[in-house]
Design a protein around this motif. Structure first.
Motif, PDB file in Angstrom:
ATOM      1  N   SER A  44       0.843  -1.187   0.000  1.00  0.00           N
ATOM      2  CA  SER A  44       0.000   0.000   0.000  1.00  0.00           C
ATOM      3  C   SER A  44       0.881   1.241   0.000  1.00  0.00           C
ATOM      4  N   SER A  53      -1.125   2.531   6.431  1.00  0.00           N
ATOM      5  CA  SER A  53      -1.135   1.734   7.661  1.00  0.00           C
ATOM      6  C   SER A  53      -1.336   2.624   8.881  1.00  0.00           C
ATOM      7  N   GLN A  66      -5.010   3.503   9.096  1.00  0.00           N
ATOM      8  CA  GLN A  66      -5.780   2.372   9.605  1.00  0.00           C
ATOM      9  C   GLN A  66      -5.583   2.221  11.108  1.00  0.00           C
ATOM     10  N   GLU A  67      -4.369   2.474  11.592  1.00  0.00           N
ATOM     11  CA  GLU A  67      -4.103   2.406  13.029  1.00  0.00           C
ATOM     12  C   GLU A  67      -4.890   3.474  13.783  1.00  0.00           C
ATOM     13  N   GLU A  71      -7.649   4.849  12.775  1.00  0.00           N
ATOM     14  CA  GLU A  71      -9.067   4.501  12.689  1.00  0.00           C
ATOM     15  C   GLU A  71      -9.450   3.501  13.776  1.00  0.00           C
ATOM     16  N   THR A  72      -8.633   2.498  14.015  1.00  0.00           N
ATOM     17  CA  THR A  72      -8.946   1.536  15.066  1.00  0.00           C
ATOM     18  C   THR A  72      -8.857   2.182  16.444  1.00  0.00           C
TER      19      THR A  72
END
Length: 109
Positions: free
Chosen positions: A28, A33, A36-37, A39-40
C-alpha cells in the motif's frame, strides 16, 4: 532544438518507467497503515467519547436548571431565553453520540 526535445522526452519516459518498475506490487502507499491504526484507535475511543458527551450534557443540564431556579427565586421572571439556551445545549450534547457514531463508522450498541 529538435534533438533537445527528443532527449528531454526520452529522459522523462525512462524516468517514469524506472519509477514504475522499482515499486513492488502488493504494497500500500506510504501512510495508509498509519491511517488504519488511527481509525482503530478512534473506534476504541468512541465509547469513551460518547459517554463523556452524556456526562457533560447531564452536568450542563443540572447547572442550567439551578441557574434558572436561582433567577426565578430572585424575582427575574423573564427567563425564557435562558431555558431555551440551556435546553438547546443539553439537546446538542445528547445527540453528539449519534454524530460521533456516524463520523467514526461505529454502529450504535
Amino acid at each position: 532544438m529538435k534533438a533537445l526535445r527528443r532527449f528531454i522526452l526520452l529522459g522523462l519516459i525512462s524516468f517514469f518507467f524506472h519509477m514504475s518498475g522499482s515499486e513492488t506490487y502488493g504494497q500500500s502507499p506510504p501512510g495508509v497503515s498509519k491511517f488504519q491504526e488511527v481509525e482503530t484507535d478512534m473506534k476504541s475511543f468512541y465509547v469513551a467519547l460518547s459517554r463523556l458527551s452524556f456526562v457533560v450534557g447531564a452536568v450542563s443540564g443540572l447547572l442550567g436548571g439551578l441557574r434558572v431556579y436561582n433567577n426565578w427565586q430572585m424575582g427575574r421572571h423573564q427567563i425564557d431565553v435562558q431555558v431555551v439556551s440551556w435546553f438547546g445545549a443539553c439537546l446538542f450534547l445528547a445527540t453528539l453520540g449519534f454524530f460521533l457514531s456516524g463520523l467514526y463508522a461505529v454502529p450504535l450498541t
